[in-house]
Design a protein around this motif. Structure first.
Motif, PDB file in Angstrom:
ATOM      1  N   MET A 146       0.814  -1.211   0.000  1.00  0.00           N
ATOM      2  CA  MET A 146       0.000   0.000   0.000  1.00  0.00           C
ATOM      3  C   MET A 146       0.852   1.266   0.000  1.00  0.00           C
ATOM      4  SD  MET A 146      -3.301  -0.737   2.440  1.00  0.00           S
ATOM      5  CE  MET A 146      -2.390  -1.134   3.925  1.00  0.00           C
ATOM      6  N   GLU A 147       2.129   1.123   0.340  1.00  0.00           N
ATOM      7  CA  GLU A 147       3.021   2.279   0.376  1.00  0.00           C
ATOM      8  C   GLU A 147       3.534   2.619  -1.028  1.00  0.00           C
ATOM      9  OE1 GLU A 147       6.152   1.640   3.303  1.00  0.00           O
ATOM     10  OE2 GLU A 147       4.805   0.318   4.407  1.00  0.00           O
ATOM     11  N   ASN A 148       4.242   3.742  -1.105  1.00  0.00           N
ATOM     12  CA  ASN A 148       4.909   4.156  -2.352  1.00  0.00           C
ATOM     13  C   ASN A 148       3.967   4.077  -3.546  1.00  0.00           C
ATOM     14  OD1 ASN A 148       7.549   4.518  -1.092  1.00  0.00           O
ATOM     15  ND2 ASN A 148       7.566   2.299  -0.890  1.00  0.00           N
ATOM     16  N   TYR A 149       2.821   4.713  -3.385  1.00  0.00           N
ATOM     17  CA  TYR A 149       1.735   4.605  -4.367  1.00  0.00           C
ATOM     18  C   TYR A 149       2.175   4.960  -5.785  1.00  0.00           C
ATOM     19  CZ  TYR A 149      -2.807   5.511  -6.581  1.00  0.00           C
ATOM     20  OH  TYR A 149      -3.888   5.513  -7.414  1.00  0.00           O
ATOM     21  N   GLU A 150       2.884   6.084  -5.919  1.00  0.00           N
ATOM     22  CA  GLU A 150       3.275   6.507  -7.263  1.00  0.00           C
ATOM     23  C   GLU A 150       4.217   5.486  -7.911  1.00  0.00           C
ATOM     24  OE1 GLU A 150       3.066  10.287  -4.651  1.00  0.00           O
ATOM     25  OE2 GLU A 150       3.667   8.181  -4.447  1.00  0.00           O
ATOM     26  N   TYR A 151       5.151   4.953  -7.122  1.00  0.00           N
ATOM     27  CA  TYR A 151       6.115   3.980  -7.651  1.00  0.00           C
ATOM     28  C   TYR A 151       5.413   2.691  -8.068  1.00  0.00           C
ATOM     29  CZ  TYR A 151       9.998   0.676  -7.801  1.00  0.00           C
ATOM     30  OH  TYR A 151      10.889  -0.292  -8.201  1.00  0.00           O
ATOM     31  N   HIS A 152       4.553   2.163  -7.205  1.00  0.00           N
ATOM     32  CA  HIS A 152       3.857   0.914  -7.524  1.00  0.00           C
ATOM     33  C   HIS A 152       2.868   1.103  -8.671  1.00  0.00           C
ATOM     34  CE1 HIS A 152       4.888  -0.538  -3.224  1.00  0.00           C
ATOM     35  NE2 HIS A 152       5.754  -1.013  -4.084  1.00  0.00           N
ATOM     36  N   LYS A 153       2.282   2.284  -8.733  1.00  0.00           N
ATOM     37  CA  LYS A 153       1.359   2.591  -9.830  1.00  0.00           C
ATOM     38  C   LYS A 153       2.082   2.474 -11.176  1.00  0.00           C
ATOM     39  CE  LYS A 153      -1.878   6.272 -11.219  1.00  0.00           C
ATOM     40  NZ  LYS A 153      -3.208   5.948 -10.708  1.00  0.00           N
ATOM     41  N   LYS A 154       3.291   3.011 -11.232  1.00  0.00           N
ATOM     42  CA  LYS A 154       4.083   2.947 -12.469  1.00  0.00           C
ATOM     43  C   LYS A 154       4.622   1.547 -12.720  1.00  0.00           C
ATOM     44  CE  LYS A 154       7.958   5.172 -14.867  1.00  0.00           C
ATOM     45  NZ  LYS A 154       9.011   6.230 -14.788  1.00  0.00           N
ATOM     46  N   LEU A 155       5.163   0.926 -11.677  1.00  0.00           N
ATOM     47  CA  LEU A 155       5.753  -0.407 -11.815  1.00  0.00           C
ATOM     48  C   LEU A 155       4.737  -1.429 -12.300  1.00  0.00           C
ATOM     49  CD1 LEU A 155       8.221  -2.309 -11.251  1.00  0.00           C
ATOM     50  CD2 LEU A 155       7.251  -2.655  -8.960  1.00  0.00           C
ATOM     51  N   LEU A 156       3.505  -1.333 -11.796  1.00  0.00           N
ATOM     52  CA  LEU A 156       2.477  -2.334 -12.084  1.00  0.00           C
ATOM     53  C   LEU A 156       1.479  -1.873 -13.146  1.00  0.00           C
ATOM     54  CD1 LEU A 156       1.825  -3.308  -8.350  1.00  0.00           C
ATOM     55  CD2 LEU A 156       3.225  -4.562 -10.005  1.00  0.00           C
ATOM     56  N   ASN A 157       1.710  -0.667 -13.689  1.00  0.00           N
ATOM     57  CA  ASN A 157       0.848  -0.125 -14.756  1.00  0.00           C
ATOM     58  C   ASN A 157      -0.604  -0.009 -14.300  1.00  0.00           C
ATOM     59  OD1 ASN A 157       0.392   0.871 -17.397  1.00  0.00           O
ATOM     60  ND2 ASN A 157      -0.323  -1.138 -18.070  1.00  0.00           N
ATOM     61  N   LEU A 158      -0.806   0.600 -13.135  1.00  0.00           N
ATOM     62  CA  LEU A 158      -2.142   0.680 -12.548  1.00  0.00           C
ATOM     63  C   LEU A 158      -2.877   1.920 -13.065  1.00  0.00           C
ATOM     64  CD1 LEU A 158      -1.328  -0.176  -8.821  1.00  0.00           C
ATOM     65  CD2 LEU A 158      -1.853  -1.736 -10.708  1.00  0.00           C
ATOM     66  N   PRO A 159      -4.071   1.739 -13.626  1.00  0.00           N
ATOM     67  CA  PRO A 159      -4.868   2.882 -14.074  1.00  0.00           C
ATOM     68  C   PRO A 159      -5.608   3.531 -12.912  1.00  0.00           C
ATOM     69  CG  PRO A 159      -6.048   0.870 -14.541  1.00  0.00           C
ATOM     70  CD  PRO A 159      -4.728   0.461 -13.940  1.00  0.00           C
ATOM     71  N   LYS A 160      -6.381   4.543 -13.214  1.00  0.00           N
ATOM     72  CA  LYS A 160      -7.203   5.217 -12.219  1.00  0.00           C
ATOM     73  C   LYS A 160      -8.220   4.238 -11.628  1.00  0.00           C
ATOM     74  CE  LYS A 160      -9.451   9.736 -11.690  1.00  0.00           C
ATOM     75  NZ  LYS A 160      -9.932  10.935 -12.414  1.00  0.00           N
TER      76      LYS A 160
END
Length: 259
Positions: A146-160
């Motif tokens: 749940m931490e480092n939201y921006e990093y995990h969002k990019k790493l895992l290609n997470l959309p809105k």
């Protein structure tokens, strides 16, 4: 005692794994079991990412509070609260236009939807844990995803409208390896009949007496007891602050705004 109950009661968090891949058949059973979990309104408002690549596991072992055992697990499963797919479905079926015709606003998912999707994801994860354990595959929950939201969002290609709620490490038990199970609180301090029971000072003292035995006088916080130590270790920790920051960022999306 039947086999299912025995599996649940003997399960502990496994952080050491046999050096072999999880079989395709076992992983398929684990994932199918996840997808049969109870879900609010049969929406299945979650997704699961299966991580096998060494480099991705290494990155996650660092971003999830520098826990080396994560990269040694043969498989990681990341469970996501996911309303993205439902909103694409609404979009492709002209729901925004339909709401406008009714004189109403089309709104994004709300904080309540976030909690429901989080529940869905966690229930699916627990199904995976029990299924895995029954197959001799150990697991450990990693809330630090749940931490480092921006990093995990990019790493895992997470959309809105997609947020990583928890991660599981999966791996077979090493031969002859057994996990010493940790004590739980007494039942009478956790299970209440009909309504919540406010615990007295004596109740709290008795409830935590085994935890108090874990206290070490020489500690980095200069705490005088285990309660003070635990508060600084958990509530005031940097990882807790980062987790809160990341959750707040996610809630900026899941706030029911007009679209």
């Amino acid at each position: 005692m039947n086999e299912t109950i025995s599996t649940i009661l003997k399960r502990g968090s496994l952080r050491k794994y046999a050096e072999k891949d999880i079989s395709k058949e076992d992983l398929e059973v684990i994932l199918r079991s996840s997808m049969r979990a109870p879900t609010a309104g049969n929406m299945m408002s979650y997704s699961i990412i299966v991580i096998r690549k060494k480099e991705t596991k290494e990155k996650l072992s660092i971003s999830c509070d520098n826990q080396p055992f994560i990269k040694n697990a043969p498989v990681l499963l990341i469970f996501l609260a996911d309303f993205s797919k439902w909103y694409k479905y609404y979009q492709y079926n002209d729901t925004k236009e339909f709401m406008a015709e009714k004189g109403e606003y089309f709104e994004g998912p709300s904080e309540g939807n976030f909690i429901l999707a989080t529940q869905d994801a966690l229930i699916a994860a627990e199904n995976a844990v029990i299924a895995a354990e029954s197959l001799g595959v150990g697991s450990c929950y990693i809330g630090d995803i749940m931490e480092n939201y921006e990093y995990h969002k990019k790493l895992l290609n997470l959309p809105k409208y997609v947020y990583p709620v928890t991660m599981l490490t999966l791996g077979y038990y090493p031969e002859g390896y057994h996990i010493p199970l940790k004590d739980r609180f007494k039942k009478n301090y956790v299970i209440f009949d009909e309504e919540y029971k406010e615990l007295s000072k004596d109740d709290i003292k008795d409830m935590f007496k085994e935890r108090d035995k874990l206290f070490v006088n020489a500690n980095k916080y200069n705490a005088k007891n285990y309660a003070q130590y635990h508060y600084n270790m958990k509530v005031k920790s940097e990882f807790s602050k980062e987790m809160t920051r990341s959750v707040k960022l996610a809630l900026d999306e899941w706030c029911g705004n007009k679209i």
